[in-house]
Design a protein around this motif. Sequence first.
Motif, PDB file in Angstrom:
ATOM      1  N   UNK A  36      -3.320  -4.585 -11.093  1.00 26.85           N
ATOM      2  CA  UNK A  36      -2.033  -5.069 -11.595  1.00 26.85           C
ATOM      3  C   UNK A  36      -1.922  -6.587 -11.712  1.00 26.85           C
ATOM      4  N   UNK A  37      -2.870  -7.320 -11.151  1.00 25.94           N
ATOM      5  CA  UNK A  37      -2.809  -8.783 -11.242  1.00 25.94           C
ATOM      6  C   UNK A  37      -4.096  -9.351 -11.845  1.00 25.94           C
ATOM      7  N   UNK A  38      -5.219  -9.082 -11.200  1.00 25.26           N
ATOM      8  CA  UNK A  38      -6.470  -9.677 -11.688  1.00 25.26           C
ATOM      9  C   UNK A  38      -6.860  -9.168 -13.076  1.00 25.26           C
ATOM     10  N   UNK A  39      -6.820  -7.856 -13.265  1.00 20.61           N
ATOM     11  CA  UNK A  39      -7.257  -7.292 -14.543  1.00 20.61           C
ATOM     12  C   UNK A  39      -6.399  -7.765 -15.709  1.00 20.61           C
ATOM     13  N   UNK A  40      -5.060  -7.731 -15.616  1.00 21.19           N
ATOM     14  CA  UNK A  40      -4.247  -8.220 -16.747  1.00 21.19           C
ATOM     15  C   UNK A  40      -4.483  -9.692 -17.065  1.00 21.19           C
ATOM     16  N   UNK A  41      -4.872 -10.466 -16.075  1.00 26.99           N
ATOM     17  CA  UNK A  41      -5.122 -11.891 -16.285  1.00 26.99           C
ATOM     18  C   UNK A  41      -6.578 -12.188 -16.641  1.00 26.99           C
ATOM     19  N   UNK A  42      -7.370 -11.115 -16.810  1.00 23.31           N
ATOM     20  CA  UNK A  42      -8.784 -11.268 -17.157  1.00 23.31           C
ATOM     21  C   UNK A  42      -9.553 -12.046 -16.093  1.00 23.31           C
ATOM     22  N   UNK A  43      -9.150 -11.895 -14.831  1.00 21.63           N
ATOM     23  CA  UNK A  43      -9.844 -12.538 -13.707  1.00 21.63           C
ATOM     24  C   UNK A  43     -10.938 -11.590 -13.227  1.00 21.63           C
TER      25      UNK A  43
ATOM     26  N   UNK B 208       0.822  -1.211   0.000  1.00 24.77           N
ATOM     27  CA  UNK B 208       0.000   0.000   0.000  1.00 24.77           C
ATOM     28  C   UNK B 208       0.856   1.262   0.000  1.00 24.77           C
ATOM     29  N   UNK B 209       1.895   1.265   0.820  1.00 19.05           N
ATOM     30  CA  UNK B 209       2.750   2.448   0.924  1.00 19.05           C
ATOM     31  C   UNK B 209       3.525   2.699  -0.365  1.00 19.05           C
ATOM     32  N   UNK B 210       4.113   1.634  -0.919  1.00 21.61           N
ATOM     33  CA  UNK B 210       4.958   1.796  -2.105  1.00 21.61           C
ATOM     34  C   UNK B 210       4.145   2.111  -3.355  1.00 21.61           C
ATOM     35  N   UNK B 211       2.941   1.589  -3.429  1.00 22.65           N
ATOM     36  CA  UNK B 211       2.113   1.794  -4.624  1.00 22.65           C
ATOM     37  C   UNK B 211       1.188   2.992  -4.515  1.00 22.65           C
ATOM     38  N   UNK B 212       1.007   3.463  -3.263  1.00 20.42           N
ATOM     39  CA  UNK B 212       0.054   4.546  -3.006  1.00 20.42           C
ATOM     40  C   UNK B 212      -1.361   4.148  -3.431  1.00 20.42           C
ATOM     41  N   UNK B 213      -1.681   2.863  -3.248  1.00 17.49           N
ATOM     42  CA  UNK B 213      -3.013   2.347  -3.526  1.00 17.49           C
ATOM     43  C   UNK B 213      -3.426   1.401  -2.406  1.00 17.49           C
ATOM     44  N   UNK B 214      -4.732   1.311  -2.103  1.00 14.18           N
ATOM     45  CA  UNK B 214      -5.178   0.245  -1.205  1.00 14.18           C
ATOM     46  C   UNK B 214      -4.770  -1.109  -1.767  1.00 14.18           C
ATOM     47  N   UNK B 215      -4.476  -2.031  -0.888  1.00 10.94           N
ATOM     48  CA  UNK B 215      -4.008  -3.355  -1.310  1.00 10.94           C
ATOM     49  C   UNK B 215      -4.947  -3.973  -2.349  1.00 10.94           C
ATOM     50  N   UNK B 216      -6.247  -3.997  -2.046  1.00 13.08           N
ATOM     51  CA  UNK B 216      -7.203  -4.623  -2.944  1.00 13.08           C
ATOM     52  C   UNK B 216      -7.254  -3.967  -4.308  1.00 13.08           C
ATOM     53  N   UNK B 217      -7.131  -2.637  -4.345  1.00 15.58           N
ATOM     54  CA  UNK B 217      -7.128  -1.919  -5.623  1.00 15.58           C
ATOM     55  C   UNK B 217      -5.889  -2.259  -6.433  1.00 15.58           C
ATOM     56  N   UNK B 218      -4.738  -2.325  -5.736  1.00  8.31           N
ATOM     57  CA  UNK B 218      -3.503  -2.647  -6.445  1.00  8.31           C
ATOM     58  C   UNK B 218      -3.595  -4.026  -7.086  1.00  8.31           C
TER      59      UNK B 218
END
Length: 247
Positions: free
Chosen positions: A217-224, A203-213
């Motif tokens: 960056x993982x679910x969307x690119x994999x079409x999940x 969260x700190x390094x990405x400046x995003x909530x964990x779930x949003x990140x």
Amino acid sequence: MSLNRTTVKKRGNKINVILITVMVFVHVFLGTEVNAKSVFNGSKVDQYMEKAMERLGIPGASIGIIKGDKIIYLKGYGVAGSDQVPVTPQTPFVLGSTSKSITALATMQLVDEGKVKLDAPVQTYLPWFRLADEEVSAKITVKDLLHQTSGISTYEGRATLVSDDIPIDDFIRMMKNVPLAQPVGSMYQYSNLNYDILGGIIQKASQQPYGDYVKEHIFKPLNMRHSTAYVEEAEEYGLATGHQTIF
């Protein structure tokens, strides 16, 4: 295989049981067609699943079997909750500790982007991070968390599973009384707390909530499309009720 046997946390909160994922290989990579010419006999799988569920007291489960790049079997068994809704291959289940692999992937993505360094102390990203021994706390690195060699015990990680819903940063601040069972870096001990702390670093390094990140960056690119870290979204997809064996 997915088994509904645990509980989930609310939006933006502590991520011991973090990711609620529809374990549907059909929608992720392979389309929706099962090979009609397959000679696979699912009756033995059904027998195995039904006996295992009865023996283990599992109310609902789903299974997907893939050979090569083809789905050869998909089926749900039992019910998804007290309302007796049947489990299907599309029923969302809590992913449980398999989410640690997703947390590790998110961490390494940030390492590749230069936003996180494996050898950096946790306090580089969370300056307020403290365990019971303040001096030793400063020595725990990102790599120690990933490798489960921080010195935090398995017991301490299990004890937190009954905690109330708490935002990640607040939960990490509550670790100030957690003792180390072993010197930092000296021994492997599987502990949920290591990956809770990684969630805070992400969260700190990405400046995003964990779930949003994770979604971006993982679910969307994999079409999940039906995978989420948020219980509210999972409930919209028909989340199976969690169960926990006692006595």
